[in-house]
Design a protein around this motif. Structure first.
Motif, PDB file in Angstrom:
ATOM      1  N   LEU A 216       0.813  -1.212   0.000  1.00 16.75           N
ATOM      2  CA  LEU A 216       0.000   0.000   0.000  1.00 16.75           C
ATOM      3  C   LEU A 216       0.850   1.267   0.000  1.00 16.75           C
ATOM      4  N   ASP A 217       0.364   2.249  -0.733  1.00 15.50           N
ATOM      5  CA  ASP A 217       0.976   3.583  -0.736  1.00 15.50           C
ATOM      6  C   ASP A 217       0.348   4.372   0.417  1.00 15.50           C
ATOM      7  N   ILE A 218       0.960   4.316   1.591  1.00 21.88           N
ATOM      8  CA  ILE A 218       0.467   5.024   2.771  1.00 21.88           C
ATOM      9  C   ILE A 218       1.269   6.310   2.915  1.00 21.88           C
ATOM     10  N   LEU A 219       0.631   7.417   2.624  1.00 18.11           N
ATOM     11  CA  LEU A 219       1.322   8.708   2.572  1.00 18.11           C
ATOM     12  C   LEU A 219       1.689   9.211   3.957  1.00 18.11           C
ATOM     13  N   VAL A 220       0.744   9.143   4.903  1.00 13.85           N
ATOM     14  CA  VAL A 220       0.977   9.688   6.233  1.00 13.85           C
ATOM     15  C   VAL A 220      -0.023   9.068   7.201  1.00 13.85           C
ATOM     16  N   THR A 221       0.333   9.015   8.489  1.00  8.89           N
ATOM     17  CA  THR A 221      -0.541   8.467   9.518  1.00  8.89           C
ATOM     18  C   THR A 221      -0.616   9.438  10.692  1.00  8.89           C
ATOM     19  N   ARG A 222      -1.733   9.359  11.452  1.00  6.93           N
ATOM     20  CA  ARG A 222      -1.897  10.240  12.605  1.00  6.93           C
ATOM     21  C   ARG A 222      -2.809   9.590  13.642  1.00  6.93           C
ATOM     22  N   PRO A 262     -10.991  -3.597  -3.684  1.00  2.44           N
ATOM     23  CA  PRO A 262     -11.329  -2.785  -4.860  1.00  2.44           C
ATOM     24  C   PRO A 262     -10.289  -1.731  -5.195  1.00  2.44           C
ATOM     25  N   ALA A 263      -9.781  -1.021  -4.181  1.00  2.00           N
ATOM     26  CA  ALA A 263      -8.884   0.113  -4.425  1.00  2.00           C
ATOM     27  C   ALA A 263      -7.473  -0.184  -3.923  1.00  2.00           C
ATOM     28  N   TRP A 264      -6.913  -1.294  -4.396  1.00  2.69           N
ATOM     29  CA  TRP A 264      -5.595  -1.678  -3.917  1.00  2.69           C
ATOM     30  C   TRP A 264      -4.491  -0.742  -4.429  1.00  2.69           C
ATOM     31  N   GLY A 265      -4.780   0.059  -5.469  1.00  2.00           N
ATOM     32  CA  GLY A 265      -3.776   0.957  -6.025  1.00  2.00           C
ATOM     33  C   GLY A 265      -3.888   2.392  -5.569  1.00  2.00           C
ATOM     34  N   ALA A 266      -4.811   2.686  -4.631  1.00  2.00           N
ATOM     35  CA  ALA A 266      -5.013   4.065  -4.169  1.00  2.00           C
ATOM     36  C   ALA A 266      -3.922   4.484  -3.193  1.00  2.00           C
ATOM     37  N   THR A 267      -3.862   5.781  -2.925  1.00  2.00           N
ATOM     38  CA  THR A 267      -2.994   6.332  -1.878  1.00  2.00           C
ATOM     39  C   THR A 267      -3.832   6.490  -0.612  1.00  2.00           C
ATOM     40  N   TYR A 268      -3.253   6.133   0.532  1.00  2.00           N
ATOM     41  CA  TYR A 268      -4.007   6.149   1.792  1.00  2.00           C
ATOM     42  C   TYR A 268      -3.369   7.066   2.822  1.00  2.00           C
ATOM     43  N   ILE A 269      -4.218   7.720   3.603  1.00  2.00           N
ATOM     44  CA  ILE A 269      -3.789   8.369   4.837  1.00  2.00           C
ATOM     45  C   ILE A 269      -4.631   7.748   5.951  1.00  2.00           C
ATOM     46  N   LEU A 270      -3.970   7.361   7.034  1.00  2.00           N
ATOM     47  CA  LEU A 270      -4.613   6.576   8.094  1.00  2.00           C
ATOM     48  C   LEU A 270      -4.709   7.393   9.376  1.00  2.00           C
ATOM     49  N   ALA A 271      -5.926   7.519   9.899  1.00  2.86           N
ATOM     50  CA  ALA A 271      -6.146   8.268  11.138  1.00  2.86           C
ATOM     51  C   ALA A 271      -6.763   7.363  12.187  1.00  2.86           C
ATOM     52  N   LYS A 272      -6.092   7.258  13.315  1.00  3.26           N
ATOM     53  CA  LYS A 272      -6.642   6.540  14.469  1.00  3.26           C
ATOM     54  C   LYS A 272      -7.467   7.539  15.272  1.00  3.26           C
ATOM     55  N   THR A 273      -8.794   7.346  15.280  1.00  5.91           N
ATOM     56  CA  THR A 273      -9.672   8.310  15.933  1.00  5.91           C
ATOM     57  C   THR A 273     -10.521   7.693  17.035  1.00  5.91           C
ATOM     58  N   GLU A 292     -10.876  16.918   9.275  1.00  2.00           N
ATOM     59  CA  GLU A 292     -10.243  18.188   8.911  1.00  2.00           C
ATOM     60  C   GLU A 292      -8.813  17.956   8.439  1.00  2.00           C
ATOM     61  N   TRP A 293      -8.139  17.032   9.076  1.00  3.04           N
ATOM     62  CA  TRP A 293      -6.776  16.666   8.674  1.00  3.04           C
ATOM     63  C   TRP A 293      -6.780  16.100   7.256  1.00  3.04           C
ATOM     64  N   GLY A 294      -7.726  15.197   6.974  1.00  6.59           N
ATOM     65  CA  GLY A 294      -7.826  14.636   5.637  1.00  6.59           C
ATOM     66  C   GLY A 294      -8.105  15.693   4.592  1.00  6.59           C
ATOM     67  N   ASP A 295      -8.965  16.644   4.925  1.00  3.63           N
ATOM     68  CA  ASP A 295      -9.264  17.750   4.017  1.00  3.63           C
ATOM     69  C   ASP A 295      -8.010  18.553   3.716  1.00  3.63           C
ATOM     70  N   SER A 296      -7.236  18.874   4.740  1.00  2.00           N
ATOM     71  CA  SER A 296      -6.060  19.728   4.549  1.00  2.00           C
ATOM     72  C   SER A 296      -4.996  19.062   3.686  1.00  2.00           C
ATOM     73  N   ILE A 297      -4.910  17.729   3.761  1.00  2.00           N
ATOM     74  CA  ILE A 297      -3.913  17.011   2.964  1.00  2.00           C
ATOM     75  C   ILE A 297      -4.367  16.846   1.520  1.00  2.00           C
ATOM     76  N   GLY A 298      -5.682  16.822   1.321  1.00  2.00           N
ATOM     77  CA  GLY A 298      -6.209  16.705  -0.035  1.00  2.00           C
ATOM     78  C   GLY A 298      -6.910  15.400  -0.326  1.00  2.00           C
ATOM     79  N   ALA A 299      -7.383  14.697   0.710  1.00  2.00           N
ATOM     80  CA  ALA A 299      -8.067  13.421   0.506  1.00  2.00           C
ATOM     81  C   ALA A 299      -9.311  13.607  -0.360  1.00  2.00           C
ATOM     82  N   ASP A 300      -9.557  12.642  -1.226  1.00  2.00           N
ATOM     83  CA  ASP A 300     -10.740  12.663  -2.076  1.00  2.00           C
ATOM     84  C   ASP A 300     -11.927  11.977  -1.410  1.00  2.00           C
ATOM     85  N   ILE A 301     -11.634  10.934  -0.615  1.00  2.00           N
ATOM     86  CA  ILE A 301     -12.675  10.085  -0.033  1.00  2.00           C
ATOM     87  C   ILE A 301     -12.367   9.845   1.436  1.00  2.00           C
ATOM     88  N   ILE A 302     -13.386   9.878   2.278  1.00  2.00           N
ATOM     89  CA  ILE A 302     -13.292   9.422   3.661  1.00  2.00           C
ATOM     90  C   ILE A 302     -14.042   8.106   3.768  1.00  2.00           C
TER      91      ILE A 302
END
Length: 585
Positions: A216-222, A262-273, A292-302
């Motif tokens: 997986l292309d995991i860009l950032v985690t929080r 389905p989306a094995w080729g997408a880029t992911y950002i992971l948030a533990k909430t 809000e964090w996802g929005d600021s980074i530019g996520a397309d989908i939550i």
């Protein structure tokens, strides 16, 4: 005697003044907070809402727009249009207000520019003092509830359909969950979610070195629970990470013969909430912060397999079915604001089964009018007994759509080579979010609302949507290609866009569409899988805008070509794009 009367009079004035002050401050408390103050152990988790943000909103808006990341800017341009990229929700909370609140509470949990509020840990006495500030308009309880926790079903999983040899990938035991929503056809056409960013809001993510996750292309985690960047379990910290691992495996896993998401080729950002320490309770403030964090980074989908309704410890202050009106729960308000930023919010409908007549069993934020709420069916397409039902209190149909949520194949949260079979709307949600990523890859011009409409209108119950299954089981291929008939003329895109062929697969003709950001010399050619050029359809200078051309399945000499996979490549000046299409005879 006179002195005594005077003292009593003074005491009476002080008592009245104190009572009035108490009454005024408590008037800013919601009923949920007032109940919690009487029944819960201190300190309380509360939202403190502010009256305003800035004395110079125009300047702050300009600053907010200037601070948008390129991805966030492009997403908002696609969804909101030029000249409307930001609004008052994007202006940060007043630092002065935050400082004054911080000085009087145990801690600031999270700050929300969308809600113009801060979440705090504070005693009732501290909250009363905060309510006396003129800039504080309301104080509410941070609500809690269980995650729609999947049930392990390794020994009870229903029989799966055998993978079809006609598909390029070997799905193994994950074939049924993909085939039911027509994902393999999209994968055959070369789509995997590439270029799409998905923000996962969940309990945490253990075992990311799993053989089906390590690609997986995991860009950032929080971690919004413990305040660091590590989203797996850590000794001495709050929250466990199994639930996030399971949902991530369902949407993005990839090990041929075992699991393909389905989306094995997408880029992911992971948030533990989610804070799972408190009897599987989760808290809204971390969800809002993650969005809000996802929005600021530019996520397309939550993709969120979390929900808010009622809990274990203190039932009185929690939400109930009557609050599912799209405007009450804090998390629903936040989810709709996220959708207003252009993100597609996909949320589990909930695992609360049927509801008495006139009520519902939804969870927030599934009730949001801009949220895609996902229910669960079994491998035969029958609604599961646990899948939450609608409608919302204000009469909107929920859930929106369905996908497989019983016996879903996903990665193990503990074994680096093992797999689990799990059930819950927690698993159907990421399957639908993954399909949305395929749609967006295929047609980058789609807005979040267009994706929702396409998924609804091509689902198997679209003719008679209801409160049990909504519009029904989605169809990835039909939803994707239904959108291509609605490509809009208008402002040229910020970059070259090459759309999927329509129809695809095709016989005997297909239409190729593309959009040019500016005038350029354009070459559009067809190649076979060996890289040999079959024909050139366009070789000329063209102005900016939407273009289309029909290919009739012939080579440069006008002879019909054989069935098979073909690649169409577009070059506009220095810009290049290519896609795949299939001719079937």
């Amino acid at each position: 005697m006179r002195k005594i009367v005077l003292l009593l009079t003074i005491f009476g004035i002080v008592t009245i003044a104190t009572t009035n002050t108490y009454s005024q401050t408590r008037a800013k408390w919601t009923r949920a907070l007032q109940k919690a103050a009487r029944t819960e152990i201190e300190p309380l988790a509360a939202w403190v809402f502010f009256a305003d943000k800035s004395t110079n909103p125009a300047a702050r808006l300009a600053e907010a727009e200037a601070n948008l990341t390129p991805r966030a800017r492009n997403r908002r341009l696609r969804n909101r249009g030029a000249g409307n990229l930001v609004d008052h929700y994007d202006i940060p909370v007043s630092p002065r207000y935050v400082q004054r609140v911080a000085a009087g509470v145990r801690r600031i949990r999270n700050t929300s520019r969308w809600l113009n509020a801060v979440a705090v840990d504070a005693t009732p006495a501290e909250l009363e003092r905060l309510a006396a500030f003129r800039f504080v308009t309301k104080i509410d309880l941070v609500r809690r509830d269980r995650v729609p926790e999947p049930v392990r079903e390794d020994a009870l999983a229903p029989p799966m359909r055998a993978p079809s040899p006609s598909h390029a990938a070997n799905y193994g035991p994950s074939f049924t969950q993909n085939d039911q929503i027509n994902v393999p056809m999209m994968h055959d056409l070369g789509f995997s979610g590439n270029g799409v960013m998905i923000c996962m809001l969940d309990a945490g993510f253990n075992n990311l070195d799993h053989v089906a996750l390590d690609h997986l292309d995991i860009l950032v985690t929080r971690d919004f629970v413990n305040g660091d960047s590590i989203v797996s379990d850590q000794a001495g910290q709050m929250g466990s990470g199994n639930h996030g691992t399971w949902t991530l495996g369902a949407i993005g896993g990839f090990e041929p013969g075992q699991l393909i998401g389905p989306a094995w080729g997408a880029t992911y950002i992971l948030a533990k909430t989610e804070n799972t320490v408190w009897e599987k309770h989760i808290e809204e403030d971390a969800w809002i912060a993650g969005a809000e964090w996802g929005d600021s980074i530019g996520a397309d989908i939550i993709s969120s397999s979390l929900g808010y309704l009622n809990g274990f410890t203190s039932p009185d202050p929690n939400y109930n079915w009557a609050d599912m009106d799209g405007n009450t729960t804090i998390v629903t308000i936040g989810a709709d604001i996220a959708a207003g930023r252009g993100m597609l919010v996909v949320n589990s409908a909930g695992n609360n089964s049927l509801a008495p007549p006139g009520t519902n069993s939804l969870i927030g934020s599934a009730d949001g009018d801009s949220v895609l709420a996902v229910g669960a069916v079994d491998n035969l397409g029958v609604r599961t007994s646990f899948s939450s039902v609608g409608n919302t209190v204000d009469g909107r149909i929920k859930p929106d759509v369905m996908a497989m949520g019983q016996g879903v194949r996903t990665a193990s949260a503990t074994d680096p080579t093992g797999y689990s079979s799990l059930s819950g709307t927690s698993l159907s949600c990421p399957l639908v979010a993954g399909v949305a990523a395929l749609m967006l890859e295929a047609n980058p011009a789609l807005t979040n609302m267009e994706i929702i409409d396409a998924l609804r209108n091509t689902a198997d119950n679209a003719g008679s949507p209801d409160s049990l299954v909504g519009w029904g089981i989605i169809d990835a291929h039909a939803a994707t290609f239904s959108t291509l008939t609605g490509i809009k003329d208008g402002t040229p895109p910020p970059e070259l866009v090459l759309y999927p062929a329509f129809p695809n697969p095709f016989n005997p003709t297909t239409t190729l569409r593309y959009e040019l950001p500016h005038t350029a010399h354009v070459v559009l050619s067809i190649y076979n899988v060996f890289g040999q050029q079959i024909t050139t359809l366009v070789n000329e200078t063209q102005s900016s805008g939407l273009k289309s051309i029909i290919w009739n399945g012939t080579n440069r000499r006008g002879h019909k070509v054989s069935s098979g996979l073909y690649i169409y490549r577009l070059q506009a000046g220095e810009l290049r794009e290519s896609r795949k299409m299939m001719l079937l005879k």
